[in-house]
Design an enzyme around this catalytic site. Structure first.
Site, PDB file in Angstrom:
ATOM      1  N   ASN A   1       0.867  -1.182   0.000  1.00 52.50           N
ATOM      2  CA  ASN A   1       0.000   0.000   0.000  1.00 52.50           C
ATOM      3  C   ASN A   1       0.901   1.229   0.000  1.00 52.50           C
ATOM      4  O   ASN A   1       1.522   1.528   1.022  1.00 52.50           O
ATOM      5  CB  ASN A   1      -0.910  -0.024   1.234  1.00 52.50           C
ATOM      6  CG  ASN A   1      -1.741   1.254   1.355  1.00 52.50           C
ATOM      7  OD1 ASN A   1      -1.769   2.083   0.441  1.00 52.50           O
ATOM      8  ND2 ASN A   1      -2.428   1.417   2.481  1.00 52.50           N
TER       9      ASN A   1
ATOM     10  N   LYS B   1       0.022   4.276  -0.219  1.00 55.19           N
ATOM     11  CA  LYS B   1      -0.573   5.474   0.399  1.00 55.19           C
ATOM     12  C   LYS B   1      -0.330   6.696  -0.496  1.00 55.19           C
ATOM     13  O   LYS B   1      -0.407   6.572  -1.707  1.00 55.19           O
ATOM     14  CB  LYS B   1      -0.024   5.648   1.813  1.00 55.19           C
ATOM     15  CG  LYS B   1      -0.195   4.355   2.637  1.00 55.19           C
ATOM     16  CD  LYS B   1       0.084   4.510   4.097  1.00 55.19           C
ATOM     17  CE  LYS B   1      -0.182   3.163   4.790  1.00 55.19           C
ATOM     18  NZ  LYS B   1      -0.103   3.236   6.231  1.00 55.19           N
TER      19      LYS B   1
ATOM     20  N   HIS C   1      -9.611   1.176   4.575  1.00 55.04           N
ATOM     21  CA  HIS C   1      -8.357   1.383   5.319  1.00 55.04           C
ATOM     22  C   HIS C   1      -8.601   2.380   6.448  1.00 55.04           C
ATOM     23  O   HIS C   1      -9.350   3.339   6.284  1.00 55.04           O
ATOM     24  CB  HIS C   1      -7.265   1.889   4.376  1.00 55.04           C
ATOM     25  CG  HIS C   1      -5.906   1.841   4.996  1.00 55.04           C
ATOM     26  ND1 HIS C   1      -5.470   2.775   5.914  1.00 55.04           N
ATOM     27  CD2 HIS C   1      -4.898   0.938   4.870  1.00 55.04           C
ATOM     28  CE1 HIS C   1      -4.250   2.448   6.310  1.00 55.04           C
ATOM     29  NE2 HIS C   1      -3.883   1.346   5.694  1.00 55.04           N
TER      30      HIS C   1
ATOM     31  N   GLU D   1      -6.942   4.742   7.540  1.00 51.87           N
ATOM     32  CA  GLU D   1      -6.647   6.151   7.197  1.00 51.87           C
ATOM     33  C   GLU D   1      -7.799   6.774   6.418  1.00 51.87           C
ATOM     34  O   GLU D   1      -8.035   7.975   6.500  1.00 51.87           O
ATOM     35  CB  GLU D   1      -5.312   6.225   6.429  1.00 51.87           C
ATOM     36  CG  GLU D   1      -4.144   5.962   7.370  1.00 51.87           C
ATOM     37  CD  GLU D   1      -2.891   5.420   6.708  1.00 51.87           C
ATOM     38  OE1 GLU D   1      -2.829   5.397   5.460  1.00 51.87           O
ATOM     39  OE2 GLU D   1      -1.980   5.009   7.447  1.00 51.87           O
TER      40      GLU D   1
ATOM     41  N   GLU E   1      -5.618  -4.803  10.337  1.00 54.43           N
ATOM     42  CA  GLU E   1      -4.643  -3.734  10.527  1.00 54.43           C
ATOM     43  C   GLU E   1      -4.963  -2.971  11.810  1.00 54.43           C
ATOM     44  O   GLU E   1      -5.732  -1.999  11.782  1.00 54.43           O
ATOM     45  CB  GLU E   1      -4.686  -2.764   9.349  1.00 54.43           C
ATOM     46  CG  GLU E   1      -4.279  -3.387   8.026  1.00 54.43           C
ATOM     47  CD  GLU E   1      -3.583  -2.370   7.127  1.00 54.43           C
ATOM     48  OE1 GLU E   1      -2.529  -2.702   6.601  1.00 54.43           O
ATOM     49  OE2 GLU E   1      -4.089  -1.246   6.976  1.00 54.43           O
TER      50      GLU E   1
ATOM     51  N   GLY F   1       2.442   2.277  10.946  1.00 47.54           N
ATOM     52  CA  GLY F   1       3.414   3.367  10.857  1.00 47.54           C
ATOM     53  C   GLY F   1       4.138   3.660  12.157  1.00 47.54           C
ATOM     54  O   GLY F   1       4.777   4.698  12.284  1.00 47.54           O
TER      55      GLY F   1
ATOM     56  N   SER G   1       3.371  -2.100  10.362  1.00 48.90           N
ATOM     57  CA  SER G   1       4.811  -2.173  10.629  1.00 48.90           C
ATOM     58  C   SER G   1       5.430  -3.505  10.234  1.00 48.90           C
ATOM     59  O   SER G   1       6.306  -4.025  10.930  1.00 48.90           O
ATOM     60  CB  SER G   1       5.097  -1.837  12.098  1.00 48.90           C
ATOM     61  OG  SER G   1       4.659  -0.516  12.387  1.00 48.90           O
TER      62      SER G   1
ATOM     63  N   GLY H   1       3.020  -1.092   4.294  1.00 47.43           N
ATOM     64  CA  GLY H   1       3.038   0.337   3.972  1.00 47.43           C
ATOM     65  C   GLY H   1       4.463   0.813   3.731  1.00 47.43           C
ATOM     66  O   GLY H   1       5.047   0.576   2.671  1.00 47.43           O
ATOM     67  N   GLY H   2       5.036   1.455   4.739  1.00 47.63           N
ATOM     68  CA  GLY H   2       6.341   2.093   4.605  1.00 47.63           C
ATOM     69  C   GLY H   2       7.425   1.219   3.989  1.00 47.63           C
ATOM     70  O   GLY H   2       8.184   1.681   3.125  1.00 47.63           O
TER      71      GLY H   2
HETATM   72  P1  13P Z   1       2.992   0.459   7.729  1.00 41.70           P
HETATM   73  O1  13P Z   1       3.543  -0.814   7.123  1.00 41.70           O
HETATM   74  O2  13P Z   1       3.729   1.680   7.248  1.00 41.70           O
HETATM   75  O3  13P Z   1       2.850   0.362   9.196  1.00 41.70           O
HETATM   76  O4  13P Z   1       1.510   0.631   7.120  1.00 41.70           O
HETATM   77  C1  13P Z   1       0.621  -0.425   7.203  1.00 41.70           C
HETATM   78  C2  13P Z   1      -0.579  -0.114   6.396  1.00 41.70           C
HETATM   79  O5  13P Z   1      -1.342   0.784   6.751  1.00 41.70           O
HETATM   80  C3  13P Z   1      -0.794  -0.877   5.171  1.00 41.70           C
HETATM   81  O6  13P Z   1      -2.053  -0.632   4.637  1.00 41.70           O
END
Ligand code: 13P
Length: 254
Positions: A9, A11, A95, A97, A167, A173, A213, A234-235
């Site tokens: 993802n 983002k 999600h 967010e 999640e 994050g 994470s 994510g990251g």
């Molecule tokens: P991180 O891997 O950056 O924690 O993000 C997870 C996420 O929200 C994937 O959709």
């Protein structure tokens, strides 16, 4: 029996140029990888470029959100038909967010899920509790509620197999993942709720993946759990070598 899925993802990161630069490095690294499904969810502005670059590869591509209607006076929105028309076949829904910053409700997630299935898009539905809810002992109640709403009146379709992404908001994050035990407990609850809503077969076949994470150095311990069917990253998915390493750690590259 459930093929694992490792998904990225992105983002609100990467211009089209940056997305294509990522793929130039990443695609050769996973060229022969068949053990897991791999998917990338880029930004809307990169989507068509990434779809084209991933044609004839093993990498699926999806959007991070969509509206549930086909068209209308909804400034800033993209519809399922528009996504399907550019060859987009996966969709991320609900999600945290989107729930937090775009006021996406459980009802909207439900409408979007039905629209995804109607258009043959493969949905990943995200659920997860906040830190406050976990500390209040409400994790199970939150997961059951989010799933009950999302799956309300949904008829599963073989063209749009549903994946659920657990999640926990507090692990996203932050650099510290939920523990394999916490994840397994949540995944068991999720699988029971899916079975209760969609039937035992769906409960057994639905992929339940984890996000929050995930990195190259914790993916192996997560994937060792039989209840964890993959990861939503994510990251650590923003760098091609880091994301390939996660896939490689999950199951060795062939
Ligand atoms: P991180 O891997 O950056 O924690 O993000 C997870 C996420 O929200 C994937 O959709």
């Amino acid at each position: 029996m459930r093929k694992p899925l490792i998904a990225a993802n992105w983002k609100m990161y990467k211009t089209p140029t940056e997305s294509l630069a990522f793929l130039r490095d990443f695609l050769p690294l996973v060229k022969h990888h068949t053990r897991d499904d791999i998917a990338i969810f880029p930004t809307m502005s990169s989507l068509a470029y990434v779809i084209e670059a991933c044609q004839d590869t093993r990498v699926d591509v999806g959007a991070q959100t969509m509206h549930w209607l086909n068209e209308g006076p909804y400034t800033g929105q993209t519809s399922p038909t528009m996504l399907a028309s550019i060859g987009c076949d996966h969709i991320l829904l609900g999600h945290s967010e989107r729930r937090i910053y775009a006021n996406e409700t459980d009802d909207m997630v439900n409408w979007k899920l039905k629209a995804a299935i109607a258009h043959g898009l493969v949905p990943i539905v995200c659920v997860g509790e906040s830190l406050e809810k976990r500390q209040s002992g409400l994790t199970e109640a939150v997961l059951r509620w989010q799933l009950a709403c999302a799956l309300n009146g949904v008829t599963p379709s073989p063209n749009s197999p549903i994946t659920i992404a657990y999640e926990p908001v507090w692990a996203i994050g932050t650099g510290s993942s939920a523990s394999p035990k916490q994840i397994s407990e949540a995944h068991t609850i999720i699988r029971h709720e899916v079975a209760a809503r969609l039937g035992d077969e769906a409960g057994e076949n639905t992929r339940v993946i984890y996000g929050g994470s995930v990195k190259a150095d914790n993916i192996a311990s997560l994937m060792a759990e039989p209840d964890i069917d993959g990861a939503l990253v994510g990251g650590a998915s923003l760098d091609p070598h880091s994301f390939a390493k996660i896939i490689q750690y999950a199951y060795s590259l062939e």
